[in-house]
Design a protein around this motif. Structure first.
Motif, PDB file in Angstrom:
ATOM      1  N   LEU A  68      63.947  41.546  41.851  1.00 47.44           N
ATOM      2  CA  LEU A  68      62.567  41.863  41.455  1.00 47.44           C
ATOM      3  C   LEU A  68      62.431  43.359  41.174  1.00 47.44           C
ATOM      4  O   LEU A  68      62.608  44.169  42.080  1.00 47.44           O
ATOM      5  CB  LEU A  68      61.594  41.483  42.578  1.00 47.44           C
ATOM      6  CG  LEU A  68      60.158  41.826  42.187  1.00 47.44           C
ATOM      7  CD1 LEU A  68      59.358  40.565  41.954  1.00 47.44           C
ATOM      8  CD2 LEU A  68      59.488  42.741  43.189  1.00 47.44           C
ATOM      9  N   GLY A  73      54.653  50.059  40.667  1.00 43.71           N
ATOM     10  CA  GLY A  73      53.624  50.557  41.587  1.00 43.71           C
ATOM     11  C   GLY A  73      53.332  49.622  42.745  1.00 43.71           C
ATOM     12  O   GLY A  73      52.691  50.010  43.723  1.00 43.71           O
ATOM     13  N   GLY A  74      53.748  48.370  42.629  1.00 40.74           N
ATOM     14  CA  GLY A  74      53.568  47.414  43.725  1.00 40.74           C
ATOM     15  C   GLY A  74      52.146  46.889  43.893  1.00 40.74           C
ATOM     16  O   GLY A  74      51.857  46.198  44.871  1.00 40.74           O
ATOM     17  N   ASP A  98      50.635  44.612  42.190  1.00 37.30           N
ATOM     18  CA  ASP A  98      50.648  43.152  42.105  1.00 37.30           C
ATOM     19  C   ASP A  98      51.594  42.571  43.153  1.00 37.30           C
ATOM     20  O   ASP A  98      51.234  41.657  43.890  1.00 37.30           O
ATOM     21  CB  ASP A  98      51.096  42.683  40.708  1.00 37.30           C
ATOM     22  CG  ASP A  98      49.937  42.587  39.737  1.00 37.30           C
ATOM     23  OD1 ASP A  98      48.932  41.944  40.087  1.00 37.30           O
ATOM     24  OD2 ASP A  98      50.018  43.172  38.650  1.00 37.30           O
ATOM     25  N   LYS A 141      35.003  44.949  28.821  1.00 37.89           N
ATOM     26  CA  LYS A 141      35.473  44.115  29.931  1.00 37.89           C
ATOM     27  C   LYS A 141      34.260  43.433  30.526  1.00 37.89           C
ATOM     28  O   LYS A 141      33.338  44.106  30.999  1.00 37.89           O
ATOM     29  CB  LYS A 141      36.168  45.015  30.964  1.00 37.89           C
ATOM     30  CG  LYS A 141      36.541  44.312  32.250  1.00 37.89           C
ATOM     31  CD  LYS A 141      37.473  45.187  33.083  1.00 37.89           C
ATOM     32  CE  LYS A 141      37.723  44.586  34.445  1.00 37.89           C
ATOM     33  NZ  LYS A 141      38.819  45.253  35.165  1.00 37.89           N
TER      34      LYS A 141
HETATM   35  C1  FAD Z   1      42.594  45.624  44.035  1.00 39.55           C
HETATM   36  C2  FAD Z   1      43.268  45.364  42.726  1.00 39.55           C
HETATM   37  C3  FAD Z   1      42.561  45.513  41.559  1.00 39.55           C
HETATM   38  C4  FAD Z   1      43.168  45.252  40.335  1.00 39.55           C
HETATM   39  N1  FAD Z   1      42.434  45.402  39.197  1.00 39.55           N
HETATM   40  C5  FAD Z   1      43.006  45.173  38.003  1.00 39.55           C
HETATM   41  C6  FAD Z   1      42.265  45.343  36.803  1.00 39.55           C
HETATM   42  O1  FAD Z   1      41.100  45.746  36.818  1.00 39.55           O
HETATM   43  N2  FAD Z   1      42.877  45.041  35.631  1.00 39.55           N
HETATM   44  C7  FAD Z   1      44.177  44.611  35.580  1.00 39.55           C
HETATM   45  O2  FAD Z   1      44.691  44.370  34.491  1.00 39.55           O
HETATM   46  N3  FAD Z   1      44.913  44.490  36.699  1.00 39.55           N
HETATM   47  C8  FAD Z   1      44.362  44.752  37.902  1.00 39.55           C
HETATM   48  N4  FAD Z   1      45.110  44.620  39.037  1.00 39.55           N
HETATM   49  C9  FAD Z   1      46.498  44.175  38.945  1.00 39.55           C
HETATM   50  C10 FAD Z   1      47.548  45.310  38.954  1.00 39.55           C
HETATM   51  O3  FAD Z   1      47.031  46.517  39.462  1.00 39.55           O
HETATM   52  C11 FAD Z   1      48.078  45.575  37.554  1.00 39.55           C
HETATM   53  O4  FAD Z   1      48.627  44.395  37.009  1.00 39.55           O
HETATM   54  C12 FAD Z   1      49.120  46.698  37.493  1.00 39.55           C
HETATM   55  O5  FAD Z   1      49.238  47.182  36.176  1.00 39.55           O
HETATM   56  C13 FAD Z   1      50.491  46.292  38.002  1.00 39.55           C
HETATM   57  O6  FAD Z   1      51.362  47.394  37.894  1.00 39.55           O
HETATM   58  P1  FAD Z   1      52.368  47.747  39.084  1.00 39.55           P
HETATM   59  O7  FAD Z   1      53.201  48.881  38.607  1.00 39.55           O
HETATM   60  O8  FAD Z   1      51.643  47.965  40.348  1.00 39.55           O
HETATM   61  O9  FAD Z   1      53.218  46.391  39.151  1.00 39.55           O
HETATM   62  P2  FAD Z   1      54.167  45.817  40.289  1.00 39.55           P
HETATM   63  O10 FAD Z   1      53.347  45.170  41.343  1.00 39.55           O
HETATM   64  O11 FAD Z   1      55.166  46.819  40.720  1.00 39.55           O
HETATM   65  O12 FAD Z   1      54.921  44.703  39.433  1.00 39.55           O
HETATM   66  C14 FAD Z   1      54.218  43.599  38.899  1.00 39.55           C
HETATM   67  C15 FAD Z   1      55.214  42.663  38.204  1.00 39.55           C
HETATM   68  O13 FAD Z   1      55.748  43.283  37.047  1.00 39.55           O
HETATM   69  C16 FAD Z   1      57.166  43.422  37.140  1.00 39.55           C
HETATM   70  N5  FAD Z   1      57.481  44.747  36.581  1.00 39.55           N
HETATM   71  C17 FAD Z   1      56.942  45.937  36.948  1.00 39.55           C
HETATM   72  N6  FAD Z   1      57.398  46.922  36.142  1.00 39.55           N
HETATM   73  C18 FAD Z   1      58.261  46.345  35.272  1.00 39.55           C
HETATM   74  C19 FAD Z   1      59.069  46.847  34.200  1.00 39.55           C
HETATM   75  N7  FAD Z   1      59.065  48.126  33.847  1.00 39.55           N
HETATM   76  N8  FAD Z   1      59.854  45.974  33.538  1.00 39.55           N
HETATM   77  C20 FAD Z   1      59.849  44.660  33.873  1.00 39.55           C
HETATM   78  N9  FAD Z   1      59.101  44.115  34.867  1.00 39.55           N
HETATM   79  C21 FAD Z   1      58.317  44.963  35.558  1.00 39.55           C
HETATM   80  C22 FAD Z   1      57.489  43.286  38.611  1.00 39.55           C
HETATM   81  O14 FAD Z   1      58.783  42.776  38.808  1.00 39.55           O
HETATM   82  C23 FAD Z   1      56.413  42.321  39.079  1.00 39.55           C
HETATM   83  O15 FAD Z   1      56.790  41.007  38.789  1.00 39.55           O
HETATM   84  C24 FAD Z   1      44.517  44.870  40.289  1.00 39.55           C
HETATM   85  C25 FAD Z   1      45.258  44.774  41.468  1.00 39.55           C
HETATM   86  C26 FAD Z   1      44.652  45.019  42.679  1.00 39.55           C
HETATM   87  C27 FAD Z   1      45.456  44.916  43.942  1.00 39.55           C
END
Ligand code: FAD
Ligand code: FES
Ligand code: FES
Length: 468
Positions: free
Chosen positions: A210, A214-215, A217, A363
């Motif tokens: 995996l 940023g974690g 999700d 949105k």
């Molecule tokens: C309280 C809360 C509010 C939120 N609000 C919103 C919102 O308003 N709008 C929205 O769209 N989302 C929202 N989200 C969801 C989340 O914040 C976004 O989807 C965010 O962009 C995920 O990015 P991350 O780096 O944290 O992903 P991660 O949690 O690190 O990864 C998510 C998934 O993507 C994969 N991944 C990550 N980076 C890569 C890469 N470079 N290549 C291939 N796979 C990859 C990982 O393996 C995992 O499966 C929210 C989440 C929370 C907890």
């Protein structure tokens, strides 16, 4: 290796017997640092906020607030954390603690350490004018009993940072760099490679791994759904995924830049994204969330895909065999399915230049801020006089994947841009997608919102004289 080292409130600590899915929040509380609270364990309440020392573009340190419940501890090997306890203590309160106490900004106190941390992050923002406070810095912190007025009073009472302040001085020094990490434990392995080539070799050898950015999700999956990965590969520090480059014909945005970093570095130069950022979660989440993660989940309700579809974005996928570029419009193949192979990483997103001159992002959610979309619509329009030269419309929340509204685009292209054409096209837009009824909105409401949103774009962005 089953231990990592990190600095907490200025004191170096060794974390032993670390499991890949232990969160920073749980570890801090085990250490007796119980200022950090668990309210929701899913990034919604901010009770767990802590500061992380992260690099600025100029080589200094930025103290950024993040949700400790969503940070996996092994990802912090060699890093520096500040909790509410580290900011001040009885008898030596930090200015934000003093103002909160003095102005009645705390009752039961459960949320208070989280507010203290988010306020401190804004207090130390390098470009904050002394008498200003961006109240949206607190958008990810909930309080259930005090009411927000005294908290806002405390924030607005903060002045500039005092001469000789230790945290202000810390900002002048470099931040810790990402440390190569490999933990092998009975509950899984955790890697932090330091180059893209190394990360891609690991993925080629372990396609079941995996990627962790940023974690925001994955942390929710770990805490709420008890998901576990046999192998986790931290990619958020990879320099090759952290560039933002302007070329003559495109801008390339690294997949592992946080949304806050992208916002700062674009500085308004992509107006459609500038509209999106404030509506995406909260500052706490945007300090970690990445575009790679938003596309990596393949979610039909992610907020970046509609905007990126309207901008005609292309996704750069990298594997040990090389790179390929996929138009975002072809990237999503089914519900949470994409063209990305398990051995590939999203390295970057490319936006062709020049950008369409008129853009809008809408949105529709139950709350204006910090909520998940029921429907999201992004429009990018190029007019030749009064005639539509080209238009792209990206939709989220109305089908199993984000999608382009091709029928509506065809109905508009080559037509005069006036209320009559837009009303007819809006009726076409109403029929795009296959919206469902769910707890956020009914299918009928979603369809109605599509129609209304195109009209709103027309009146707000191009026909202001009509409504003034
Ligand atoms: C309280 C809360 C509010 C939120 N609000 C919103 C919102 O308003 N709008 C929205 O769209 N989302 C929202 N989200 C969801 C989340 O914040 C976004 O989807 C965010 O962009 C995920 O990015 P991350 O780096 O944290 O992903 P991660 O949690 O690190 O990864 C998510 C998934 O993507 C994969 N991944 C990550 N980076 C890569 C890469 N470079 N290549 C291939 N796979 C990859 C990982 O393996 C995992 O499966 C929210 C989440 C929370 C907890
Ligand atoms: S415990 Fe609620 S955001 Fe972390
Ligand atoms: S003071 Fe009780 S939740 Fe905020």
């Amino acid at each position: 290796m089953d231990s990592i080292s990190l600095t907490v409130n200025g004191v170096p600590r060794e974390a032993r017997d670390v499991r890949p899915h232990t969160t920073l929040l749980n570890w801090l509380r085990d250490q007796g640092l119980t200022g950090c609270k668990e309210g929701c364990a899913e990034g919604e309440c901010g009770a767990c906020a802590v500061l992380l020392a992260r690099p600025t573009e100029e080589g200094g340190t930025r103290l950024e607030a993040v949700n400790a419940c969503l940070v996996l501890l092994p990802a912090l090997n060699g890093q520096e954390v500040v909790t509410s306890e580290g900011l001040g203590e009885p008898g030596h309160l930090h200015p934000v603690q003093r103002e909160l106490a003095y102005r009645g900004g705390s009752q039961c106190g459960y949320c208070t350490p989280g507010f203290v941390v988010s306020m401190a992050a804004e207090y130390y923002r390098e470009d904050r004018p002394a008498q200003e406070f961006d109240i949206h810095a607190l958008s990810g912190n909930l309080c259930r009993c005090t009411g927000y007025r005294p908290i806002a009073d405390a924030a607005n009472a903060l002045g500039g940072v005092a001469e000789g302040d230790a945290f202000a001085q810390r900002r002048e020094q470099p931040a810790p760099t990402p440390q190569a990490t490999h933990l092998t434990t009975p509950s899984g392995e955790f890697y932090r490679p330091t180059t893209l080539a190394e990360a891609l070799d690991l993925l080629a050898a372990h396609p079941e791994a995996l990627p962790l950015a940023g974690g925001t999700d994955w942390g929710v999956d770990v805490n709420i759904r008890h998901s576990r990965a046999p192998i986790t590969i931290a990619i958020d520090g990879l320099p090759e995924l952290r560039t933002l480059t302007w070329r003559e014909n495109e801008v390339e945005i690294g997949a592992a830049l946080s949304l806050s970093e992208i916002e700062r570095r674009l500085a308004g130069r992509v107006p459609l994204l500038e509209e999106l950022f404030p509506l995406f979660a909260s500052r706490l989440i945007r300090n970690s969330a990445t575009l790679g993660g938003n596309l990596g989940t393949g979610s039909p309700i992610g907020d970046s895909p509609p905007a990126l579809l309207a901008l005609d974005a292309r996704v750069v996928l990298a594997s040990a065999a090389g790179e390929r570029e996929v138009p975002l419009a072809d990237y999503f193949t089914g519900y949470r399915q994409t063209q990305r192979r398990p051995d590939e990483l999203i390295r970057a997103v490319r936006l062709p230049l020049p950008l369409a001159p008129v853009t809008g992002f809408y949105k529709i959610a139950k709350r204006r801020f910090d909520d998940i979309s029921s429907v999201a619509v992004a429009v990018a329009l190029d007019l030749d006089g009064d005639v539509v030269r080209s238009v792209r419309i990206g939709l989220g929340g109305v089908a199993a994947t984000p999608l382009r509204a091709y029928a509506t685009e065809a109905a508009l292209t080559g037509q005069p841009w006036n209320e009559r054409t837009v009303r007819e096209a809006a009726r076409v837009l109403r029929g795009e997608g296959t919206p469902l009824d769910d707890h956020r909105a009914s299918a009928a409401y979603r369809a109605a919102m599509l129609e209304q949103t195109l009209l709103k774009f027309y009146f707000e962005k191009t026909a202001q004289e009509v409504i003034l």
